[in-house]
Design an enzyme around this catalytic site. Structure first.
Site, PDB file in Angstrom:
ATOM      1  N   HIS A  80       0.875  -1.183   0.000  1.00  0.00           N
ATOM      2  CA  HIS A  80       0.000   0.000   0.000  1.00  0.00           C
ATOM      3  C   HIS A  80       0.904   1.222   0.000  1.00  0.00           C
ATOM      4  CE1 HIS A  80       0.537  -0.871   4.457  1.00  0.00           C
ATOM      5  NE2 HIS A  80       1.259   0.209   4.228  1.00  0.00           N
ATOM      6  N   HIS A  88      -0.601   3.894  10.517  1.00  0.00           N
ATOM      7  CA  HIS A  88       0.666   4.630  10.376  1.00  0.00           C
ATOM      8  C   HIS A  88       0.692   5.900  11.237  1.00  0.00           C
ATOM      9  CE1 HIS A  88       0.354   2.218   6.698  1.00  0.00           C
ATOM     10  NE2 HIS A  88       1.663   2.311   6.572  1.00  0.00           N
ATOM     11  N   HIS A 125      11.091  -1.456   1.367  1.00  0.00           N
ATOM     12  CA  HIS A 125      11.166  -0.001   1.270  1.00  0.00           C
ATOM     13  C   HIS A 125      11.672   0.598   2.565  1.00  0.00           C
ATOM     14  CE1 HIS A 125       7.148  -0.477   3.095  1.00  0.00           C
ATOM     15  NE2 HIS A 125       7.002   0.819   3.255  1.00  0.00           N
ATOM     16  N   GLU A 156       6.876  -4.250   7.277  1.00  0.00           N
ATOM     17  CA  GLU A 156       5.427  -4.376   7.041  1.00  0.00           C
ATOM     18  C   GLU A 156       5.046  -5.711   6.384  1.00  0.00           C
ATOM     19  OE1 GLU A 156       4.083   0.319   6.570  1.00  0.00           O
ATOM     20  OE2 GLU A 156       3.971  -0.993   4.843  1.00  0.00           O
TER      21      GLU A 156
HETATM   22  C1  DHB Z   1       4.655   5.103   1.766  1.00  0.00           C
HETATM   23  C2  DHB Z   1       3.825   4.862   2.844  1.00  0.00           C
HETATM   24  C3  DHB Z   1       3.587   3.573   3.273  1.00  0.00           C
HETATM   25  O1  DHB Z   1       2.783   3.302   4.318  1.00  0.00           O
HETATM   26  C4  DHB Z   1       4.185   2.492   2.649  1.00  0.00           C
HETATM   27  O2  DHB Z   1       3.913   1.265   3.135  1.00  0.00           O
HETATM   28  C5  DHB Z   1       4.980   2.712   1.548  1.00  0.00           C
HETATM   29  C6  DHB Z   1       5.231   4.015   1.110  1.00  0.00           C
HETATM   30  C7  DHB Z   1       4.907   6.492   1.290  1.00  0.00           C
HETATM   31  O3  DHB Z   1       4.479   7.439   1.960  1.00  0.00           O
HETATM   32  O4  DHB Z   1       5.535   6.644   0.235  1.00  0.00           O
HETATM   33 FE    FE Z   2       2.911   1.377   5.039  1.00  0.00          FE
END
Ligand code: DHB
Ligand code: FE
Length: 283
Positions: free
Chosen positions: A12, A59, A197, A244
């Protein structure tokens, strides 16, 4: 009796929701990603879940660093779309199923998962973007979601986080609760987070396709091997927010030991995230 009819796991990213809501999914940048969502939407349409258990991480919208439950279960009749700072998405609120939520809570606590109960909960992009990926519904497209939902929150924002093995066991406990529900009902589980990420610090922008591909493969072949990787290794290998991926393990734990992978897609990058998507049925 209730039946777990399938699972979807997906990344997400807020910008995926924004791309849908502003109608730019066919732009050069976004089209390959959104094309990959089409088979997943077909899969979910055929699955026709009455209820979708959405395993996600808040978040910082409803859970902030001062009070952080490790695991939480929603028990509301409706879940509002939260405002994360850029205004709430203009999509309908999500209908809950309080009776099934309380059944899940009772059975999880009986299995020694002492979850926090949320009788009021607004949902963030982790939840709403994943639901749009699975069911459609950019702003203005639908008046009502075609499924009721039960949100399950997993802490990924404040150390210590739950270990991958514990998350897998939570999935197994959720499955026992589904199997014990006396009403005829089709249940889908949606696990959302990751893939590799890192959004902050020295390694901001870090992604690792080799790790993600190993993870996707073992979601089918050997999920137990994924539970043996300590959380710290997920974070060093897949970036801090790659943690995550534990929500995928909750969804996988709920499914049978053997699954059929109906669809898999992997895409680098959506904003700063390696985006993965998979659909499974039980074997
Ligand atoms: C972003 C936010 C998220 O929660 C994630 O899982 C991946 C990327 C973002 O803000 O880019
Ligand atoms: Fe996230």
């Amino acid at each position: 009796m209730a039946e777990l009819v399938g699972a979807v796991t997906t990344s997400h990213v807020p910008s995926i929701g924004i791309a849908m809501d502003t109608g730019i999914t066919q732009d050069l940048y976004w089209k390959p990603l959104f094309d990959s969502y089409l088979p997943a939407k077909e899969f979910v349409k055929k699955l026709k879940p009455d209820v979708t258990i959405v395993v996600y991480n808040d978040h910082g919208l409803e859970v902030f660093l001062d009070r952080v439950p490790t695991f939480g279960v929603g028990a509301a009749a409706e879940y509002a779309i939260g405002d994360e700072g850029w205004g709430p998405r203009r999509i309908p609120p999500f209908r809950g199923d309080p009776e099934f939520s309380w059944h899940l809570i009772e059975h999880l606590i009986a299995q020694e998962f002492d979850v926090t109960m949320f009788q009021e909960l607004a949902v963030d992009h982790g939840f709403s973007v994943s639901m749009s990926v699975a069911f459609g519904g950019p702003a203005g497209e639908i008046d009502e979601w075609p499924t009721r939902v039960v949100p399950i929150i997993v802490n990924t924002i404040q150390f210590p986080l739950p270990q991958p093995a514990r998350c897998f066991k939570l999935g197994q406990a959720i499955r026992k609760a589904i199997d014990a529900y006396p009403k005829d009902m089709r249940v889908m589980i949606l696990g959302t987070g990751g893939m590799s990420h890192q959004l902050q610090g020295e390694r901001a922008g870090f992604m690792k396709p080799e790790f993600d591909r190993m993870f996707l493969k073992n979601m089918v072949d050997d999920p137990v091997a994924l539970t043996k990787i300590p959380l710290g290794v997920y974070m060093s290998e897949a970036g801090h927010e790659g943690a995550e991926l534990i929500m995928w393990l909750v969804a996988r734990g709920a499914m049978n030991a053997k699954v059929h992978e109906v669809h898999r897609h992997y895409h680098v990058a959506a904003s700063l995230t390696a985006a993965g998507l998979a659909c499974y049925t039980n074997l």
